[in-house]
Design a protein around this motif. Structure first.
Motif, PDB file in Angstrom:
ATOM      1  N   LYS A 184      24.861  59.051  50.820  1.00  0.00           N
ATOM      2  CA  LYS A 184      24.463  59.243  51.635  1.00  0.00           C
ATOM      3  C   LYS A 184      23.280  58.760  51.277  1.00  0.00           C
ATOM      4  O   LYS A 184      23.263  57.801  52.807  1.00  0.00           O
ATOM      5  CB  LYS A 184      24.169  60.789  51.964  1.00  0.00           C
ATOM      6  N   SER A 185      22.539  58.835  50.844  1.00  0.00           N
ATOM      7  CA  SER A 185      21.786  57.961  50.892  1.00  0.00           C
ATOM      8  C   SER A 185      21.196  56.163  51.041  1.00  0.00           C
ATOM      9  O   SER A 185      20.193  55.879  52.170  1.00  0.00           O
ATOM     10  CB  SER A 185      20.362  58.273  49.774  1.00  0.00           C
ATOM     11  N   THR A 186      22.487  55.509  50.333  1.00  0.00           N
ATOM     12  CA  THR A 186      22.741  54.157  50.413  1.00  0.00           C
ATOM     13  C   THR A 186      23.346  54.512  51.645  1.00  0.00           C
ATOM     14  O   THR A 186      22.633  52.633  52.653  1.00  0.00           O
ATOM     15  CB  THR A 186      23.761  54.202  49.323  1.00  0.00           C
ATOM     16  N   ALA A 209      17.174  60.650  58.910  1.00  0.00           N
ATOM     17  CA  ALA A 209      16.877  61.902  58.634  1.00  0.00           C
ATOM     18  C   ALA A 209      18.071  62.162  57.393  1.00  0.00           C
ATOM     19  O   ALA A 209      18.664  62.703  57.034  1.00  0.00           O
ATOM     20  CB  ALA A 209      16.524  63.416  59.503  1.00  0.00           C
ATOM     21  N   ASP A 210      16.411  62.318  55.582  1.00  0.00           N
ATOM     22  CA  ASP A 210      17.366  62.001  54.239  1.00  0.00           C
ATOM     23  C   ASP A 210      17.534  63.531  54.121  1.00  0.00           C
ATOM     24  O   ASP A 210      15.934  63.783  53.853  1.00  0.00           O
ATOM     25  CB  ASP A 210      17.386  61.234  53.511  1.00  0.00           C
ATOM     26  N   GLU A 211      18.328  64.172  53.848  1.00  0.00           N
ATOM     27  CA  GLU A 211      17.503  65.930  53.728  1.00  0.00           C
ATOM     28  C   GLU A 211      16.638  65.623  54.127  1.00  0.00           C
ATOM     29  O   GLU A 211      15.538  66.877  53.058  1.00  0.00           O
ATOM     30  CB  GLU A 211      18.106  65.913  52.293  1.00  0.00           C
ATOM     31  N   PRO A 212      16.512  65.964  55.283  1.00  0.00           N
ATOM     32  CA  PRO A 212      15.069  66.613  55.740  1.00  0.00           C
ATOM     33  C   PRO A 212      14.269  68.514  55.707  1.00  0.00           C
ATOM     34  O   PRO A 212      13.636  68.446  56.208  1.00  0.00           O
ATOM     35  CB  PRO A 212      15.289  66.625  57.542  1.00  0.00           C
TER      36      PRO A 212
HETATM   37 MG    MG Z   1      20.355  60.839  49.149  1.00  0.00          MG
END
Ligand code: MG
Ligand code: ADP
Length: 242
Positions: free
Chosen positions: A44-46, A165-168
């Motif tokens: 997901k972050s990638t 937004a990455d796991e905001p």
């Molecule tokens: Mg991640």
């Protein structure tokens, strides 16, 4: 606004290679608010970092508002990032020795706007978001929810067209998380496209559409008519907050 076609990404270290994204197809329309779900380590972050032009990819096509995004690190890529993207992180990533207003103003520094003008613009935005009282506070003096609001203001100051937004809400309690989603929804309603990575179902349910990343692919990224099949947003009680 965002279009991915058969996007691939591997991480290499020595002789090892980890194939994380294995042909991602994805379409996100301007003004959509979507969530990206998937187990820890699913990429997901990638994916979000590639979308934010913070990282490069190996193969495939990425179009951002019709612009081909390739050649990470080029001036043009940086220009696209500045023009289009605002980032929000789980851990806020505020600079601890700068106060809230200075943190919000920081992206304007990279746009070569003078200090006085930067601070005026940051104060205006803080006021608009109801955060003016915290302007002179250091991050260490703020709650998690307050810090994330400041981080969202920082993402907004350069007027991006897309917020990633990455796991905001990953570091926030559930009440604060829902307030954060209300704020993101409000921002989305001004026309800003929003992609939110989360592993929490009740957060994802507050978005228009859920994209699921599994084994390096998105099963339903392309055809919007397929999304409704498994979108919890279809459950009436969980549709957008007011
Ligand atoms: Mg991640
Ligand atoms: P998620 O955000 O879904 O938890 P990530 O995108 O962070 O997943 O990571 C996907 C996979 O890629 C994981 O196995 C992770 O260990 C690996 N990975 C992430 N970043 C790097 C990197 N910079 N170098 C090598 N491997 C990485």
């Amino acid at each position: 606004m965002i279009s991915l076609n058969q996007l691939h990404k591997s991480y290499r270290s020595g002789t090892n290679s980890l194939h994380v994204l294995k042909g991602i197809d994805l379409e996100v329309e301007a003004g959509e608010m979507v969530s990206i779900m998937g187990s820890s380590g699913s990429g997901k972050s990638t994916l979000l970092n590639i979308l934010g032009i913070l990282d490069n990819y190996d193969a495939g096509v990425y179009r951002l508002d019709g612009h081909a995004v390739n050649g990470f690190g080029e001036t043009r890529a940086a220009g696209l990032r500045n023009q289009y993207i605002g980032f929000v992180f789980q851990s806020f990533n505020l600079i601890s020795f700068k106060n809230a207003m200075e943190n919000v103003a920081l992206p304007l520094y990279y746009r070569k706007i003078g200090r006085r003008k930067r601070n005026i613009m940051a104060m205006e935005l803080l006021e608009r978001l109801g955060l003016a009282d915290w302007a002179t506070h250091l991050p260490g003096e703020l709650s998690g929810g307050q810090k994330q609001r400041i981080a969202i203001a920082r993402a907004l100051i350069a007027r991006p067209k897309v917020i990633l937004a990455d796991e905001p809400t990953g570091a926030l309690d559930s009440q604060t998380s829902f307030e954060m989603m209300d704020l993101l929804r409000e921002i989305n309603s001004t026309g800003i496209t929003m992609l939110i990575v989360t592993h929490e179902n009740d957060i994802a349910a507050r978005t228009d559409r859920i994209i699921r990343l599994h084994d390096g692919v998105i099963l339903n990224g392309h055809d919007p008519s397929l999304h409704t099949l498994e979108s919890p947003a279809d459950i009436p009680a969980t549709i957008r907050p007011n």
